[in-house]
Each structure stands twice: as C-alpha cells, then as structure tokens.
Scaffold this active site. Structure first.
Site, PDB file in Angstrom:
ATOM      1  N   GLU A 149       0.827  -1.205   0.000  1.00  0.00           N
ATOM      2  CA  GLU A 149       0.000   0.000   0.000  1.00  0.00           C
ATOM      3  C   GLU A 149       0.862   1.256   0.000  1.00  0.00           C
ATOM      4  OE1 GLU A 149      -4.009   1.871   1.999  1.00  0.00           O
ATOM      5  OE2 GLU A 149      -2.913   0.335   3.105  1.00  0.00           O
ATOM      6  N   GLU A 243     -12.679   2.035   2.348  1.00  0.00           N
ATOM      7  CA  GLU A 243     -12.090   2.011   3.680  1.00  0.00           C
ATOM      8  C   GLU A 243     -12.434   3.309   4.418  1.00  0.00           C
ATOM      9  OE1 GLU A 243      -7.768   0.787   5.564  1.00  0.00           O
ATOM     10  OE2 GLU A 243      -7.824   2.302   4.001  1.00  0.00           O
TER      11      GLU A 243
END
Length: 289
Positions: A149, A243
């Site tokens: 990420e 998210e």
C-alpha cells in the site's frame, strides 16, 4: 470488478466478530468483506471454519488488511524482529488459507504508524525489499498476493507515490507482490489520481476507495469519473474495497486520527444506509461503459 468494505467502518477497535459483518455487508450489496489480520493467528480451527462457512453461505469473499506493528516489521534491520515477523505472517497465512482468503494488503513492507525519528528512506527501502523477497515466497505457498500500500507522507516514508510503488514492486521481483493504491492517500500525494492509476497499470493488485476526509464514496469531492476512466484504461477488474473511517474513539479513532465525529452521530442503521448507497454509487462510477 468486485466491491467491498473494511469492517472497521463500524468498529472502534482493530478486532471484531467478523461473521456479523459478513452477514451485514452481504445484505448491503457488497461482494467482499475486508477484515483485519491482527487476531487471525489466535483463531482456533473451529473459529476459522465457522467464519469460512459464514462467508460461503453469504456469497462473500474475504480479503485481509494489516498495518504491521513495529515487531512485525519485515523491513527491519534487526534480524530478531524479522524472525518474529516471519513467524507471525506464517501463522496468519495459515489462517487465511483456511478462510480461502488470497489477498493481504497494507504497509506490509514496513510498520504502521512509523516512527519518523528513526526513519531512513534509503536504508529502510533496501531492508524492505530484502524482507519482501523472503516473505513473498511464503505467501505464494498459500496462493496469497501481497499488496504494497502506497501511503501518504504523514503515515510512512518508503512508498508515497504510485511511481515509487511500481519501482519497489519491480525491485522485489516476485509475481505475487503487487502495488496497492488508495484514493485517500493519492489525494494527498499525487498530482493526478488518474495518471497514478495508469502508472501502476498491470501491477495494480488491490484498490482502496474513500473520500478525501475518509467518508464513504459519494459524500465528498473525489474525481470518481477520472478514477473510473483510469481503472478502465488499465483493464482493472480486481477488488475495489472502500475504507471509510468516520467515528471517533477507541484504538481505531486514535490510530486513524479521527478527532471529530465525521458521521455526525450516525446510528448503525444510518451507517448501513450510507454504505449501501456508497456501493451503488461506486459500482456506477467505476464500472460505467
């Protein structure tokens, strides 16, 4: 393209009864529930089987997210920390195999949140590449892809842009190590979100969505049509997991730095309704022909 949501949208701690959220997200129109990795190595075989059965019964795919603690830093220069991290990941991969979960994403090359007082980008990059070259073959034994990420500068220093993510993944040189992008982080770091997605191209293995203030998609000013165009250009057809973090309190609120109630004191029913509208919005904006 499958659409998901991270369980912590509803929670204030980094662990929960994931079966409850499997059932919830299935009813809201999602394909995926992303769960936190932290508790998985402690799950009994019975708990793993029960969660897997629940996911199967509800038609939900499970993906896994993790912000490694400092003692799970595979990119540490300390061999003892690396050894502890490898042992932890091995147990986690075994649990994921039992769940038929084949993707783990996050700052897996480092730890989170990072201590910038000890950060050295060049050295940390080198150790992180070496660590991932050890970890990736372990993950591959369980048919697990690892998403690196790309985070904003306030949360990590190693990978801040898609260009850096691509360079890192190419240097690791393992086919189950992919770039992972997140619209929240891209909003801070990238000059063009669309071009960042195109830079990742075929190396993009996982994609997180959220508004610039971490609300659910559709409640802010993210350029969703630009994002959808770019994903279409690179032929992305994998997971898109929102998210959102909108509630104060607990370890989640503290770690994510939610210092005001972004949800405006929403009830669980209101959070559910927002999530349902968000996945409908996301499907429309990212899958348009």
């Amino acid at each position: 393209m499958k659409h998901g949501i991270y369980y912590a949208y509803w929670e204030k701690e980094w662990a929960a009864d994931y079966r409850r959220y499997v059932e919830k997200v299935a009813g809201l129109g999602f394909d995926i529930l992303e769960i936190g990795a932290a508790p998985l190595p402690k799950y009994s075989k019975e708990n793993i089987r029960a969660l897997k059965q629940c996911a199967d019964d509800n038609g939900i795919t499970i993906t896994v997210g993790y912000g490694p603690t400092w003692n799970h830093n595979i990119g540490s220069a300390d061999s003892a920390i690396r050894a502890e991290a490898l042992e932890w990941y091995k147990r986690t991969f075994e649990a994921m195999a039992g769940l038929d979960a084949h993707l783990m994403g996050g700052a897996l090359y480092s730890y989170w949140p990072v201590d910038f007082a000890t950060a050295d980008k060049a050295d940390d990059w080198k150790y992180s590449v070496e660590g991932m070259q050890i970890l990736a073959p372990m993950a591959k034994e369980y048919d697990i892809e690892l998403g690196m990420e790309v985070l904003n500068r306030f949360e990590n220093h190693i990978l801040n842009t898609a260009e850096e993510g691509v360079a890192f993944v190419k240097e690791v040189g393992m086919d189950n190590v992919k770039v992972m992008l997140d619209t929240f982080h891209m909003n801070i770091e990238e000059s063009s979100i669309g071009n960042a997605i195109r830079t990742a191209g075929k190396l993009l293995g996982h994609f997180h969505t959220g508004e610039c203030n971490r609300m659910v998609p559709g409640k802010g000013r993210m350029p969703w049509r630009e994002i959808g165009d770019a994903l279409k250009d690179i032929g992305y057809d994998k997971a898109v997991v929102m998210e959102p973090f909108v509630r104060m309190g607990g370890q989640v609120g503290s770690d994510i730095k939610v210092w005001r109630d972004i949800s405006r004191n929403a009830s669980e029913e209101q959070l559910d309704a927002d999530a349902k509208r968000a996945v409908e919005f996301q499907r429309y904006m990212l899958e348009w022909k």
